[in-house]
Design an enzyme around this catalytic site. Structure first.
Site, mmCIF file in Angstrom:
data_model
loop_
_atom_site.group_PDB
_atom_site.id
_atom_site.type_symbol
_atom_site.label_atom_id
_atom_site.label_comp_id
_atom_site.label_asym_id
_atom_site.label_seq_id
_atom_site.Cartn_x
_atom_site.Cartn_y
_atom_site.Cartn_z
ATOM 1 N N ARG A 157 -22.530 -47.090 4.973
ATOM 2 C CA ARG A 157 -23.750 -47.872 5.156
ATOM 3 C C ARG A 157 -23.706 -49.210 4.423
ATOM 4 O O ARG A 157 -24.373 -50.157 4.791
ATOM 5 C CB ARG A 157 -24.966 -47.056 4.708
ATOM 6 N N LYS A 180 -19.552 -28.938 7.562
ATOM 7 C CA LYS A 180 -20.691 -28.079 7.324
ATOM 8 C C LYS A 180 -21.666 -28.766 6.358
ATOM 9 O O LYS A 180 -21.235 -29.689 5.676
ATOM 10 C CB LYS A 180 -20.239 -26.730 6.773
ATOM 11 N N HIS A 183 -13.223 -25.468 5.798
ATOM 12 C CA HIS A 183 -11.945 -25.774 5.145
ATOM 13 C C HIS A 183 -11.253 -24.519 4.610
ATOM 14 O O HIS A 183 -10.071 -24.534 4.344
ATOM 15 C CB HIS A 183 -12.104 -26.858 4.078
ATOM 16 N N LYS A 187 -6.832 -23.143 4.387
ATOM 17 C CA LYS A 187 -6.097 -22.779 3.170
ATOM 18 C C LYS A 187 -4.841 -22.011 3.566
ATOM 19 O O LYS A 187 -4.879 -21.149 4.434
ATOM 20 C CB LYS A 187 -6.990 -21.949 2.228
ATOM 21 N N GLU A 244 -16.698 -19.457 -8.618
ATOM 22 C CA GLU A 244 -16.486 -20.843 -9.051
ATOM 23 C C GLU A 244 -16.981 -21.004 -10.473
ATOM 24 O O GLU A 244 -17.933 -20.332 -10.882
ATOM 25 C CB GLU A 244 -17.280 -21.795 -8.160
ATOM 26 N N ASP A 284 -24.542 -21.845 1.808
ATOM 27 C CA ASP A 284 -23.458 -22.767 1.446
ATOM 28 C C ASP A 284 -22.081 -22.114 1.569
ATOM 29 O O ASP A 284 -21.114 -22.764 1.960
ATOM 30 C CB ASP A 284 -23.689 -23.249 -0.005
ATOM 31 N N HIS A 325 -17.707 -19.807 4.934
ATOM 32 C CA HIS A 325 -16.400 -19.447 4.367
ATOM 33 C C HIS A 325 -16.163 -17.938 4.281
ATOM 34 O O HIS A 325 -15.141 -17.434 4.725
ATOM 35 C CB HIS A 325 -16.236 -20.033 2.964
ATOM 36 N N LYS A 329 -21.688 -19.577 -8.445
ATOM 37 C CA LYS A 329 -21.313 -20.732 -9.264
ATOM 38 C C LYS A 329 -21.492 -20.370 -10.725
ATOM 39 O O LYS A 329 -22.230 -19.452 -11.056
ATOM 40 C CB LYS A 329 -22.193 -21.929 -8.912
HETATM 41 C C1 BG6 Z 1 -17.982 -26.092 -0.151
HETATM 42 C C2 BG6 Z 1 -19.298 -25.788 -0.805
HETATM 43 O O1 BG6 Z 1 -18.032 -25.804 1.218
HETATM 44 O O2 BG6 Z 1 -16.966 -25.280 -0.750
HETATM 45 C C3 BG6 Z 1 -19.233 -26.035 -2.305
HETATM 46 O O3 BG6 Z 1 -20.297 -26.618 -0.232
HETATM 47 C C4 BG6 Z 1 -18.087 -25.258 -2.902
HETATM 48 O O4 BG6 Z 1 -20.457 -25.666 -2.929
HETATM 49 C C5 BG6 Z 1 -16.793 -25.521 -2.142
HETATM 50 O O5 BG6 Z 1 -17.946 -25.662 -4.256
HETATM 51 C C6 BG6 Z 1 -15.682 -24.603 -2.618
HETATM 52 O O6 BG6 Z 1 -14.474 -24.977 -2.018
HETATM 53 P P1 BG6 Z 1 -13.082 -24.650 -2.719
HETATM 54 O O7 BG6 Z 1 -12.071 -25.039 -1.714
HETATM 55 O O8 BG6 Z 1 -13.049 -25.472 -3.976
HETATM 56 O O9 BG6 Z 1 -13.112 -23.186 -3.027
#
Ligand code: BG6
Length: 510
Positions: free
Chosen positions: A70, A169, A199, A203, A237, A256, A261, A361
């Site tokens: 932007r 996402k 993503h 992996k 995490e 999330d 995932h 988290k």
């Molecule tokens: C993202 C989430 O999709 O994946 C985040 O929005 C999360 O909250 C992240 O921290 C974790 O990804 P990775 O690859 O670090 O495990």
């Protein structure tokens, strides 16, 4: 009848195709337009991923990356931002590579503001005359902009026959919003031109899991309710909300992480062998898994899920504040930062086998793993001390290290029949002595090559939301706040109790 040389020739072709498929052919010339080009994802993940593929010689010479944002900015100013981020993200060797100069030749910056409809004409000028090349629009922006951007691309006649759109996402907040977004985008892009990125599917170990299951005979006969006691999928995490407070507080761990995932990992673990690796063959099987999930609503949802929220604590000795004290988080927030679920699949292969899902988290460790616990022997002929527990477990580690470990009992050396747990380890870093590609490297190359296997289809997205939504509703109706847990632990005690009901434990070995 084939002659020997004909046979060899045909083997050569198959082999070449096979090698081509593994190594990945160089994609066709492309224009990749990166919306959110100055954002965190672009700087930390997408541009470094493209740079690494460039250094590996996998990008065609005629491949351009047009970052949009932007802000008003010149291309040189954008390039110096990229350089700053690269200095932080890349290794010294990567950063100092002579290829970097070459890579920056591919990059340019264009101001485009979807909300004020600024910059689409200029983008059109930048793309003009290149309708034949693969055109990728990567939307690394907040989802509320997805539809507007696609509509503007369409209105400015930029959606060429070779155009693809990549959606990051979250794809919606619930089923209705996911449907709304998909339908509106579906009016502009065909389903086969929509790449919904998760993503986790990029992996390396997740793909290795596909290889492990469908490239080997060993596990398949055991991969079912008769032999498997439970499956655990755990993504823990150490980080907190990382400057994304506004987004996270509206979202929570279930939306999330689990909706996408963890459910995608569950699909790969539980699906039937697909007939081929072709996108729809794999996606059809994944969809069946999502549809077989036993619905959890009302009391059943409350009984089979645990939500938590972290309080102040310490991560590896360093004090951290509680969730409600984080900048930008509502003081009385009821958003969950932890979730554990006992899920089940209603099909012949898996009926009755618990699939325990957990993510959170500010937990003790950063780790992502899938555990397949096999059943105990029906009768042990050994000393009791060594025959209890579940001797056989397969640990598929996604991060921080990647590898597969098979636990079993073996006799320890000596004159007595003493059994001890040992493991067969496959450490990918050691086995292949090659840096595994980052998830985004793999997925971006798949987009450029037009391979949809690792991307979610629309019906998968809906099926995942259909399962998630009643859980959210049950939590809402219960009026209960999430259970507190101290940062740096493994989450609320109720999470262990969820498994304790069935004499199971979370696998928490380092
Ligand atoms: C993202 C989430 O999709 O994946 C985040 O929005 C999360 O909250 C992240 O921290 C974790 O990804 P990775 O690859 O670090 O495990």
């Amino acid at each position: 009848m084939f002659t020997v040389s004909q046979r060899l020739a045909s083997i050569d072709v198959t082999l070449l195709q096979f090698i081509g498929a593994i190594m990945g052919a160089t994609p066709e010339p492309f224009d990749l337009v990166l919306f959110g080009g100055t954002g965190d994802l672009a700087m930390r993940k997408l541009l470094p991923a493209l740079y690494r593929r460039h250094c590996a010689g996998q990008l065609p010479p005629d491949g351009r990356i047009i970052a949009t944002g932007r802000s008003e900015m010149t291309t040189p100013a954008f390039l110096s931002r990229v350089e700053e981020h690269f200095a932080e993200t890349l290794s010294d060797e990567e950063f100092n590579s002579p290829d970097r100069e070459d890579f920056t030749q591919r990059l340019s910056y264009q101001q485009v503001d979807a909300s004020d409809v600024i910059g689409f004409d200029a983008l059109g000028t930048a793309l003009a005359g290149r309708e034949q090349v693969t055109r990728v629009f990567y939307l690394a922006v907040a989802p509320q902009h997805f539809v507007t951007i696609c509509q503007q691309l369409h209105a400015h006649d930029l959606v060429s026959a070779n155009a693809r759109v990549v959606l990051e996402k979250p794809l919606g907040h619930d089923l209705a919003s996911a449907q709304r977004i998909s339908e509106q985008i579906g009016e502009i892009f065909d389903e086969d031109a929509i790449y919904r990125i998760d993503h986790y599917l990029g992996k390396e170990t997740v793909q290795n899991l596909i290889a492990l299951r469908f490239g080997n005979m060993l596990f398949e006969p055991l991969w079912r309710r008769e032999w498997v006691r439970d499956v655990q999928i755990s993504v823990s995490e150490q980080v907190g909300v990382e400057g994304r407070a506004g987004f996270y507080d509206r979202t929570g761990a279930l939306r999330d992480m689990v909706q996408n995932h963890l459910l995608q990992l569950l699909c790969i673990i539980a699906m039937e062998p697909p007939a081929s690796i072709e996108a729809n063959a794999v996606r059809d099987e994944k969809l069946k898994v999502l549809r077989a999930l036993l619905p959890l609503s009302g009391q059943e949802a409350l009984r089979n899920t645990v939500r938590g929220q972290y309080r102040a604590g310490a991560i590896e000795g360093a004090p951290v504040v509680g969730y409600q004290e984080e900048d930008g988080i509502e003081r009385q927030s009821r958003t969950e930062t932890f979730v554990a679920i006992r899920a089940e699949l209603e099909n012949w292969r898996w009926a009755g086998v618990p699939f325990y899902l957990r993510t959170g988290k500010r937990l003790q460790e950063r780790s992502a793993e899938i555990i397949v616990n096999f059943r105990d022997v029906p009768h042990s002929i050994f000393d009791r001390t060594y025959s209890t527990g579940h001797p056989n477990r397969l640990v598929i580690k996604l991060q921080p290290d990647e590898g597969v470990r098979l636990h079993m009992l073996a006799k320890s050396p000596g004159d007595r029949m003493q059994l001890r747990p040992v493991s067969l380890d496959l450490d990918f870093a050691e086995a292949f002595q090659q840096r595994p590609a980052d998830a985004y490297e793999r997925l971006l190359m798949d987009v450029l090559r037009g391979r949809l296997t690792l991307f979610m289809r629309r019906d998968e997205l809906y099926a995942a939301w259909r399962w998630i939504e009643p859980i959210l509703e049950a939590w809402q109706e219960s009026g209960e706040p999430p259970k507190p847990y101290t940062a740096g632990t493994w989450g609320p005690a109720a999470s262990s109790a969820l498994l304790g009901r069935e004499n199971a434990n979370w696998h928490e070995e380092a």
